[in-house]
Design a protein around this motif. Structure first.
Motif, PDB file in Angstrom:
ATOM      1  N   VAL A   3      21.851 119.643  -2.170  1.00 55.50           N
ATOM      2  CA  VAL A   3      22.332 118.309  -2.542  1.00 55.50           C
ATOM      3  C   VAL A   3      21.115 117.478  -2.932  1.00 55.50           C
ATOM      4  N   VAL A   4      21.178 116.843  -4.110  1.00 56.47           N
ATOM      5  CA  VAL A   4      20.104 115.960  -4.558  1.00 56.47           C
ATOM      6  C   VAL A   4      20.718 114.665  -5.073  1.00 56.47           C
ATOM      7  N   SER A   5      19.953 113.613  -5.012  1.00 57.14           N
ATOM      8  CA  SER A   5      20.435 112.335  -5.547  1.00 57.14           C
ATOM      9  C   SER A   5      20.280 112.347  -7.065  1.00 57.14           C
ATOM     10  N   ALA A   6      21.001 111.469  -7.737  1.00 59.00           N
ATOM     11  CA  ALA A   6      20.893 111.351  -9.186  1.00 59.00           C
ATOM     12  C   ALA A   6      19.461 110.991  -9.577  1.00 59.00           C
ATOM     13  N   ARG A   7      18.821 110.174  -8.782  1.00 52.35           N
ATOM     14  CA  ARG A   7      17.438 109.785  -9.053  1.00 52.35           C
ATOM     15  C   ARG A   7      16.520 111.007  -9.015  1.00 52.35           C
ATOM     16  N   GLU A   8      16.686 111.850  -7.989  1.00 55.38           N
ATOM     17  CA  GLU A   8      15.879 113.074  -7.893  1.00 55.38           C
ATOM     18  C   GLU A   8      16.175 114.016  -9.062  1.00 55.38           C
ATOM     19  N   PHE A   9      17.453 114.106  -9.413  1.00 51.92           N
ATOM     20  CA  PHE A   9      17.860 114.981 -10.503  1.00 51.92           C
ATOM     21  C   PHE A   9      17.221 114.541 -11.820  1.00 51.92           C
ATOM     22  N   HIS A  10      17.240 113.237 -12.105  1.00 52.97           N
ATOM     23  CA  HIS A  10      16.661 112.727 -13.345  1.00 52.97           C
ATOM     24  C   HIS A  10      15.141 112.830 -13.352  1.00 52.97           C
ATOM     25  N   ARG A  11      14.555 112.720 -12.176  1.00 55.63           N
ATOM     26  CA  ARG A  11      13.104 112.803 -12.072  1.00 55.63           C
ATOM     27  C   ARG A  11      12.609 114.233 -12.306  1.00 55.63           C
ATOM     28  N   SER A  12      13.405 115.233 -11.844  1.00 52.13           N
ATOM     29  CA  SER A  12      12.951 116.615 -11.969  1.00 52.13           C
ATOM     30  C   SER A  12      14.131 117.568 -12.188  1.00 52.13           C
ATOM     31  N   PRO A  13      14.688 117.576 -13.405  1.00 49.21           N
ATOM     32  CA  PRO A  13      15.803 118.489 -13.669  1.00 49.21           C
ATOM     33  C   PRO A  13      15.402 119.952 -13.533  1.00 49.21           C
ATOM     34  N   SER A  14      14.127 120.263 -13.772  1.00 45.43           N
ATOM     35  CA  SER A  14      13.697 121.658 -13.631  1.00 45.43           C
ATOM     36  C   SER A  14      13.805 122.123 -12.180  1.00 45.43           C
ATOM     37  N   ALA A  15      13.602 121.224 -11.223  1.00 48.45           N
ATOM     38  CA  ALA A  15      13.759 121.593  -9.811  1.00 48.45           C
ATOM     39  C   ALA A  15      15.222 121.923  -9.522  1.00 48.45           C
ATOM     40  N   ALA A  16      16.138 121.153 -10.095  1.00 49.87           N
ATOM     41  CA  ALA A  16      17.570 121.433  -9.901  1.00 49.87           C
ATOM     42  C   ALA A  16      17.942 122.770 -10.527  1.00 49.87           C
ATOM     43  N   LYS A  17      17.358 123.082 -11.677  1.00 48.28           N
ATOM     44  CA  LYS A  17      17.623 124.370 -12.323  1.00 48.28           C
ATOM     45  C   LYS A  17      17.140 125.523 -11.445  1.00 48.28           C
ATOM     46  N   ARG A  18      15.971 125.370 -10.834  1.00 44.03           N
ATOM     47  CA  ARG A  18      15.462 126.414  -9.931  1.00 44.03           C
ATOM     48  C   ARG A  18      16.379 126.570  -8.726  1.00 44.03           C
TER      49      ARG A  18
END
Length: 78
Positions: A3-18
């Motif tokens: 689970v990540v916040s929208a802010r974290e997602f926008h800051r680092s989409p590559s981390a969400a992809k990993r």
């Protein structure tokens, strides 16, 4: 599952992809679930859909003749 916040997602989409390689990534917006990021293989497994990669593959050749313009554009009319 992550689970990540929208802010974290926008800051680092590559981390969400990993993270999505390991399982679904739930993105929250103001504390509420807003979207899920899935690995493409997992999406195809869940939906039973034809592989998007196969659907986008072109089986036939397409002849394309590029058009090169020799005209020099004029100044913009503002």
């Amino acid at each position: 599952m992550s689970v990540v916040s929208a802010r974290e997602f926008h800051r680092s989409p590559s981390a969400a992809k990993r993270m999505a390689r390991e399982g679904p990534v739930f993105v929250t917006d103001r504390g509420r679930l807003s979207l899920v990021v899935l690995d493409i293989a997992e999406y195809e497994r869940l939906t039973g859909a034809q592989s998007l990669r196969d659907a986008l593959r072109m089986d036939e050749e397409i002849d394309v003749e590029p058009v090169v313009s020799r005209d020099v554009p004029g100044a913009a009319d503002l």
